[in-house]
Design a protein around this motif. Structure first.
Motif, PDB file in Angstrom:
ATOM      1  N   PRO A 161      64.168   5.761  20.727  1.00 40.79           N
ATOM      2  CA  PRO A 161      63.284   4.891  21.873  1.00 40.79           C
ATOM      3  C   PRO A 161      63.531   5.627  23.315  1.00 40.79           C
ATOM      4  O   PRO A 161      64.543   5.795  23.621  1.00 40.79           O
ATOM      5  N   SER A 162      62.141   5.512  23.988  1.00 42.70           N
ATOM      6  CA  SER A 162      62.940   5.923  25.166  1.00 42.70           C
ATOM      7  C   SER A 162      61.389   5.778  26.336  1.00 42.70           C
ATOM      8  O   SER A 162      60.592   5.279  25.607  1.00 42.70           O
ATOM      9  N   ASN A 163      61.258   6.307  27.064  1.00 40.69           N
ATOM     10  CA  ASN A 163      60.431   5.677  28.681  1.00 40.69           C
ATOM     11  C   ASN A 163      59.279   6.863  28.301  1.00 40.69           C
ATOM     12  O   ASN A 163      58.611   6.798  28.821  1.00 40.69           O
ATOM     13  N   THR A 164      59.555   8.322  27.640  1.00 36.43           N
ATOM     14  CA  THR A 164      58.899   9.115  28.088  1.00 36.43           C
ATOM     15  C   THR A 164      58.129  10.049  26.578  1.00 36.43           C
ATOM     16  O   THR A 164      59.210  10.087  25.648  1.00 36.43           O
ATOM     17  N   GLY A 165      57.173  10.484  25.849  1.00 37.46           N
ATOM     18  CA  GLY A 165      56.505  11.027  25.014  1.00 37.46           C
ATOM     19  C   GLY A 165      56.909  10.876  23.508  1.00 37.46           C
ATOM     20  O   GLY A 165      56.553   9.710  23.299  1.00 37.46           O
ATOM     21  N   ARG A 166      57.380  10.991  22.768  1.00 36.57           N
ATOM     22  CA  ARG A 166      57.986  10.702  21.363  1.00 36.57           C
ATOM     23  C   ARG A 166      58.527   9.386  21.453  1.00 36.57           C
ATOM     24  O   ARG A 166      58.397   8.752  20.395  1.00 36.57           O
ATOM     25  N   GLY A 167      59.638   9.919  21.974  1.00 38.64           N
ATOM     26  CA  GLY A 167      60.753   8.551  22.297  1.00 38.64           C
ATOM     27  C   GLY A 167      59.261   7.126  22.707  1.00 38.64           C
ATOM     28  O   GLY A 167      59.973   6.316  22.086  1.00 38.64           O
ATOM     29  N   TYR A 168      58.845   7.371  23.608  1.00 39.49           N
ATOM     30  CA  TYR A 168      58.003   6.291  23.968  1.00 39.49           C
ATOM     31  C   TYR A 168      56.929   5.623  23.306  1.00 39.49           C
ATOM     32  O   TYR A 168      56.748   3.896  22.928  1.00 39.49           O
ATOM     33  N   VAL A 169      56.330   6.872  22.148  1.00 40.20           N
ATOM     34  CA  VAL A 169      55.952   6.046  21.004  1.00 40.20           C
ATOM     35  C   VAL A 169      56.059   5.877  19.897  1.00 40.20           C
ATOM     36  O   VAL A 169      55.872   4.075  19.416  1.00 40.20           O
ATOM     37  N   LEU A 170      57.562   6.063  19.686  1.00 40.58           N
ATOM     38  CA  LEU A 170      58.235   5.117  18.540  1.00 40.58           C
ATOM     39  C   LEU A 170      58.648   3.574  19.459  1.00 40.58           C
ATOM     40  O   LEU A 170      58.471   2.963  18.487  1.00 40.58           O
ATOM     41  N   ARG A 171      59.132   3.687  20.270  1.00 39.74           N
ATOM     42  CA  ARG A 171      59.713   2.472  21.187  1.00 39.74           C
ATOM     43  C   ARG A 171      57.827   1.550  21.294  1.00 39.74           C
ATOM     44  O   ARG A 171      58.343   0.324  20.700  1.00 39.74           O
ATOM     45  N   ARG A 172      57.213   1.754  20.997  1.00 35.37           N
ATOM     46  CA  ARG A 172      55.524   1.200  21.397  1.00 35.37           C
ATOM     47  C   ARG A 172      55.914   0.740  19.863  1.00 35.37           C
ATOM     48  O   ARG A 172      55.488  -0.673  18.880  1.00 35.37           O
ATOM     49  N   ILE A 173      55.842   1.519  18.340  1.00 35.56           N
ATOM     50  CA  ILE A 173      55.601   1.302  17.656  1.00 35.56           C
ATOM     51  C   ILE A 173      56.918  -0.081  17.029  1.00 35.56           C
ATOM     52  O   ILE A 173      57.178  -0.889  15.767  1.00 35.56           O
ATOM     53  N   ILE A 174      58.042   0.185  17.479  1.00 36.78           N
ATOM     54  CA  ILE A 174      59.708  -0.789  17.214  1.00 36.78           C
ATOM     55  C   ILE A 174      58.768  -2.076  17.415  1.00 36.78           C
ATOM     56  O   ILE A 174      58.819  -3.546  16.953  1.00 36.78           O
ATOM     57  N   ALA A 223      56.591   4.244   9.513  1.00 42.16           N
ATOM     58  CA  ALA A 223      56.630   5.084  11.063  1.00 42.16           C
ATOM     59  C   ALA A 223      58.003   4.967  11.836  1.00 42.16           C
ATOM     60  O   ALA A 223      58.299   6.739  11.714  1.00 42.16           O
ATOM     61  N   SER A 224      58.995   4.377  11.835  1.00 37.28           N
ATOM     62  CA  SER A 224      59.771   4.175  12.890  1.00 37.28           C
ATOM     63  C   SER A 224      61.191   4.887  11.943  1.00 37.28           C
ATOM     64  O   SER A 224      61.836   5.065  12.358  1.00 37.28           O
ATOM     65  N   ALA A 225      61.369   3.987  10.861  1.00 38.99           N
ATOM     66  CA  ALA A 225      62.381   4.310  10.156  1.00 38.99           C
ATOM     67  C   ALA A 225      62.499   6.008   9.890  1.00 38.99           C
ATOM     68  O   ALA A 225      63.177   7.309  10.221  1.00 38.99           O
ATOM     69  N   PHE A 226      60.973   6.893   9.388  1.00 41.88           N
ATOM     70  CA  PHE A 226      61.058   8.412   9.198  1.00 41.88           C
ATOM     71  C   PHE A 226      61.429   9.151  10.570  1.00 41.88           C
ATOM     72  O   PHE A 226      61.490  10.111  11.068  1.00 41.88           O
ATOM     73  N   LEU A 227      60.996   8.196  11.822  1.00 44.93           N
ATOM     74  CA  LEU A 227      61.173   9.083  12.949  1.00 44.93           C
ATOM     75  C   LEU A 227      62.322   9.354  13.404  1.00 44.93           C
ATOM     76  O   LEU A 227      62.873  10.078  14.139  1.00 44.93           O
ATOM     77  N   ILE A 228      63.006   7.892  13.197  1.00 48.68           N
ATOM     78  CA  ILE A 228      64.431   8.573  14.381  1.00 48.68           C
ATOM     79  C   ILE A 228      65.371   8.687  12.878  1.00 48.68           C
ATOM     80  O   ILE A 228      66.322   9.442  13.229  1.00 48.68           O
ATOM     81  N   VAL A 288      69.910   2.003  14.948  1.00 43.54           N
ATOM     82  CA  VAL A 288      68.809   2.285  15.975  1.00 43.54           C
ATOM     83  C   VAL A 288      67.941   0.807  16.224  1.00 43.54           C
ATOM     84  O   VAL A 288      67.439   0.450  17.385  1.00 43.54           O
ATOM     85  N   LEU A 289      67.162   1.086  14.818  1.00 39.36           N
ATOM     86  CA  LEU A 289      66.362  -0.123  14.889  1.00 39.36           C
ATOM     87  C   LEU A 289      66.960  -1.547  15.352  1.00 39.36           C
ATOM     88  O   LEU A 289      66.114  -2.128  16.174  1.00 39.36           O
ATOM     89  N   GLN A 290      67.666  -1.887  14.709  1.00 42.29           N
ATOM     90  CA  GLN A 290      68.916  -3.192  15.168  1.00 42.29           C
ATOM     91  C   GLN A 290      69.003  -3.200  16.716  1.00 42.29           C
ATOM     92  O   GLN A 290      68.498  -4.343  17.296  1.00 42.29           O
ATOM     93  N   SER A 291      69.330  -2.382  17.634  1.00 38.56           N
ATOM     94  CA  SER A 291      69.470  -1.667  19.265  1.00 38.56           C
ATOM     95  C   SER A 291      67.990  -2.401  19.382  1.00 38.56           C
ATOM     96  O   SER A 291      68.047  -2.910  20.370  1.00 38.56           O
ATOM     97  N   GLU A 292      67.586  -1.812  19.298  1.00 40.07           N
ATOM     98  CA  GLU A 292      66.127  -1.949  19.498  1.00 40.07           C
ATOM     99  C   GLU A 292      65.331  -2.877  19.990  1.00 40.07           C
ATOM    100  O   GLU A 292      64.723  -3.405  20.624  1.00 40.07           O
ATOM    101  N   GLU A 293      65.548  -3.230  18.834  1.00 36.80           N
ATOM    102  CA  GLU A 293      64.330  -4.723  18.891  1.00 36.80           C
ATOM    103  C   GLU A 293      65.412  -5.949  19.371  1.00 36.80           C
ATOM    104  O   GLU A 293      64.988  -6.633  20.235  1.00 36.80           O
ATOM    105  N   ASP A 294      66.777  -5.254  19.428  1.00 34.99           N
ATOM    106  CA  ASP A 294      67.588  -6.975  19.798  1.00 34.99           C
ATOM    107  C   ASP A 294      67.331  -6.632  21.450  1.00 34.99           C
ATOM    108  O   ASP A 294      67.482  -8.224  21.822  1.00 34.99           O
ATOM    109  N   ALA A 295      66.939  -5.588  22.175  1.00 37.15           N
ATOM    110  CA  ALA A 295      67.121  -5.624  23.575  1.00 37.15           C
ATOM    111  C   ALA A 295      65.790  -5.788  23.815  1.00 37.15           C
ATOM    112  O   ALA A 295      65.587  -5.896  25.201  1.00 37.15           O
ATOM    113  N   PHE A 296      64.605  -5.806  22.624  1.00 34.06           N
ATOM    114  CA  PHE A 296      63.464  -5.466  23.248  1.00 34.06           C
ATOM    115  C   PHE A 296      63.082  -7.470  23.735  1.00 34.06           C
ATOM    116  O   PHE A 296      62.566  -8.111  24.060  1.00 34.06           O
TER     117      PHE A 296
END
Length: 724
Positions: free
Chosen positions: A298-311, A287-292, A356-364
């Protein structure tokens, strides 16, 4: 039979039966504001079910990428715990827009299932609407199915419609597989797995609920690829099929590398829990790969927030499996191995996706430890332990300060035998939004009310096949003399409750906002029967969802419906200074993109842009740029601008454009039959529908105002160009 082979057999079968193979539409719907994500195979064809005569092909087959996470269609919390819930899945579909009827599709479906897939007929049964004697008769008399294997059900199971309102609808027939689950007798519904739904759209439901027969009946079918793979590979769980297992086996390899974290392993206490975490990771990687890949970040609103939750859900699962570091980016090669051939964008966009995956995972993962420490202190607290409920204040602090989605807090709390005050959390969240929200009002009606009026009119005009031709390319913003106003006629008009109006004129010289470029402004004028002149300011322009017409928005025109009647002649003039500014900055955007690819590398991918008369904004995937790189980029754009190469524009097919090396923006969807290519020889070749200069000279001087991060793996440059 492999999942890849099933994809191939399905599309080849229907192509042999007269269907045109269409590529999957985007997961992010381009022409449907009612959906967060494409969640069914029929979504890209909704407009053709409403207007079959507009369909470019009468028989179509697709393998559609779908996401069900966020919004009312949300399977996220069930993923990993059940055998068939997924955030990302593929839907095999075939569609008819008046080409054939229910008899034809029933025969084709049965032939495909029993001959191509070789499913034993004794393992199959079907359902039909209880009043659909025609479908029942076809299954019994023509297919020869035992009446015991034809189940009549009510409309709640076998009648499909577009939501609960008016629109095309009709009975359906579903095909089921006997799982032979010994827990259930043969006649128990839990024993049977539905895998193909055949919808016969033969009615139109009016606003009063009355059903009327359609002049042109349509067919809509959907077969879940993961379910069919599960059946044909003899599995009980979708996650045991070949493509999922290839990823899960590589998760095992990550675990066995010896870089496990004792703290992470402490939660994975039994084999069932371990397996659940692996399934969560495998699903969320897809899911995350296809969305990106489609420009969702990843963000705090809308589709980006859903992606953030998934990652973040996957990152936590990796931690609980004892895997140190980012798990999704490490597993990306596994995804490419099993799905890269079917979806080349996974290969083409590998580097920005991984970044994007690496950055978001590292930040989390950096904040995860702090959040877990706070939760552990809550779980250990005697005062807060009464009732074992994480308070609303604590839950919001985790969300607001540590980036913990509320569902993640719920999962961690549940694993520790606690609950969460979700209601209180939602109240605090809403109160915070209200405090931060600017005024809702704009005149006597709220903005949301006017927006609803506009959207209703746009959909109505699209459904009634309103069209207009864009004539704005004929206007030269660099000409020494002001261009003459163009003659046009009013096609449609609607007054709005805030006093403004919206109209369609044909031809239309006003560029509709799109491709990052802001819309043209200007004026339309007409004369009344007494010879009086009336002028209306055009303050915005947008395209209808289907792209067939441009809607212009007129200031203070609500009371002019007697003037702006369909057929009325008008003269239309654009704001040429605004058009010139847009052209300068759009051409500058292309040069900037070329400069980034030259200085940083061809792995740079455009992730969005904004072209305005007085500046530009360009988003791209990359790590931070050095001051030396920024200077080199700026110098390169200015060098090309001063060399003054001509800017050429050509139209060609999408395949021809790709062969010519044209760069596409992966957040955009293109017509395969005709695309517009903007070319700066030796510098830039891009697919683009915007307005441009004739040469690059007016881009000079080009200056970068700022560069910075806007999210995981994504940067933004703001710049100005020219002397306009």
């Amino acid at each position: 039979m492999s999942t890849s082979e099933i994809r191939k057999r399905y599309t080849e079968f229907f192509m042999k039966n007269g269907h045109t193979l269409q590529p999957s539409a985007d997961i992010v719907p381009k022409n449907d504001t009612t959906l967060l994500f494409t969640n069914a195979g029929m979504v890209p064809f909704k407009q053709f079910f409403l207007n079959p005569q507009m369909a470019p092909y009468k028989q179509v087959t697709t393998v559609q990428k779908c996401v069900r996470a966020g919004g009312k269609h949300n399977d996220l919390d069930q993923v990993g715990y059940t055998p068939r819930h997924h955030t990302f899945f593929e839907m095999l579909g075939n569609f008819s827009f008046g080409a054939y009827d229910k008899k034809a599709i029933i025969h084709m479906a049965w032939k495909f299932v029993t001959e191509e897939l070789r499913m034993p007929r004794e393992m199959l049964r079907v359902t039909v609407l209880e009043t659909d004697d025609e479908a029942y008769g076809i299954w019994r008399d023509e297919i020869g199915l035992d009446p015991k294997r034809i189940v009549r059900l009510g409309p709640e199971d076998n009648f499909w419609s577009m939501g609960n309102g008016e629109g095309p609808c009709g009975p359906s027939s579903e095909i089921f597989w006997d799982t032979q689950n010994p827990q259930y007798p043969e006649d128990h519904e839990e024993r049977w797995l539905e895998f193909w739904n055949l919808v016969f759209m033969q009615f139109y439901r009016g606003a009063d609920g009355e059903l009327k027969k359609l002049d042109v009946p349509c067919i809509d079918t959907g077969m879940g690829l993961e379910r069919v793979a599960c059946i044909l590979q003899g599995k009980k769980n979708n996650f045991d099929t070949d493509e999922f297992q290839a990823i899960i086996q590589d998760i095992d390899k990550l675990q066995s590398r010896g870089d496990s974290s004792p703290a992470g392993q402490s939660r994975a206490v039994d084999e069932s829990t371990v397996l659940t975490y692996k399934r969560i990771i495998a699903d969320h990687l897809r899911a995350s790969a296809f969305l990106i890949s489609e420009g969702v970040y990843p963000s705090n609103t809308g589709r980006g927030y859903v992606l953030r939750r998934i990652i973040r859900r996957a990152a936590r699962a990796g931690r609980l499996l004892g895997i140190n570091g980012a798990v999704l980016s490490a597993l990306y090669p596994s995804l490419v191995k099993v799905m890269g051939e079917a979806y080349p964008e996974l290969v083409e966009r590998r580097e920005p996706i991984v970044s994007v995956l690496q950055s978001e995972e590292d930040a989390f993962l950096r904040t995860l430890g702090k959040g877990l420490t706070l939760l552990e202190s809550i779980f250990a607290s005697d005062t807060k332990g009464a009732g074992k409920v994480v308070s609303a204040d604590d839950a919001f602090a985790l969300y607001d300060t540590h980036g913990f989605p509320i569902d993640l807090t719920q999962v961690i709390a549940r694993d520790n035998g606690w609950g969460v005050d979700v209601g209180g959390f939602e109240r605090i969240q809403q109160e915070t939004r209200e405090r931060n929200k600017s005024s809702w009002k704009s005149g006597p009606r709220s903005k949301s009310s006017v927006a609803s009026e506009i959207e209703a009119a746009r959909l109505e005009w699209q459904d009634s096949a309103v069209t207009s031709r864009f004539s704005g390319y004929e206007i030269d913003p660099e000409a020494s003399a002001l261009p003459s106003a163009q003659s046009a006629r009013v096609v449609a008009f609607r007054g709005l409750s805030n006093g403004d109006g919206m109209a369609v004129i044909d031809p239309c010289p006003f560029y509709a906002s799109g491709g990052g470029q802001e819309a043209d402004h200007g004026v339309i004028e007409l004369c009344d029967a007494q010879g009086g002149s009336h002028a209306f300011t055009v303050k915005d322009a947008t395209a209808l969802p289907n792209g067939q017409a441009t809607v212009i928005y007129l200031d203070a025109a609500a009371d002019s419906q007697d003037l702006l009647v369909p057929g009325a002649n008008v003269s239309a003039a654009i704001d040429i200074a605004r058009r010139y500014g847009n052209a300068v900055h759009h051409t500058a955007t292309h040069l900037l993109n070329a400069a980034l690819r030259k200085v940083v590398g061809t792995t740079v991918m455009q992730a969005g842009s904004l072209v305005q008369p007085d500046g530009l904004r360009f988003d791209f995937t990359s790590s931070a740029l050095s001051s030396e790189q920024l200077q080199e980029i700026e110098d390169y754009v200015n060098k090309v601008a001063l060399e003054s190469p001509q800017v050429g524009v050509r139209e060609m097919t999408l395949d021809e454009a790709k062969a010519a090396g044209a760069v596409a923006t992966f957040t955009e969807k293109y017509d395969p039959e005709c695309v517009r290519v903007v070319d700066v020889p030796g510098v830039s070749t891009e697919l683009c529908g915007g307005t441009h200069l004739h040469s690059t000279r007016a881009v000079y001087p080009f200056q970068i105002i700022s560069e910075g991060s806007i999210g995981a793996g994504t940067r933004r440059i703001e710049a100005v160009a020219g002397t306009a």
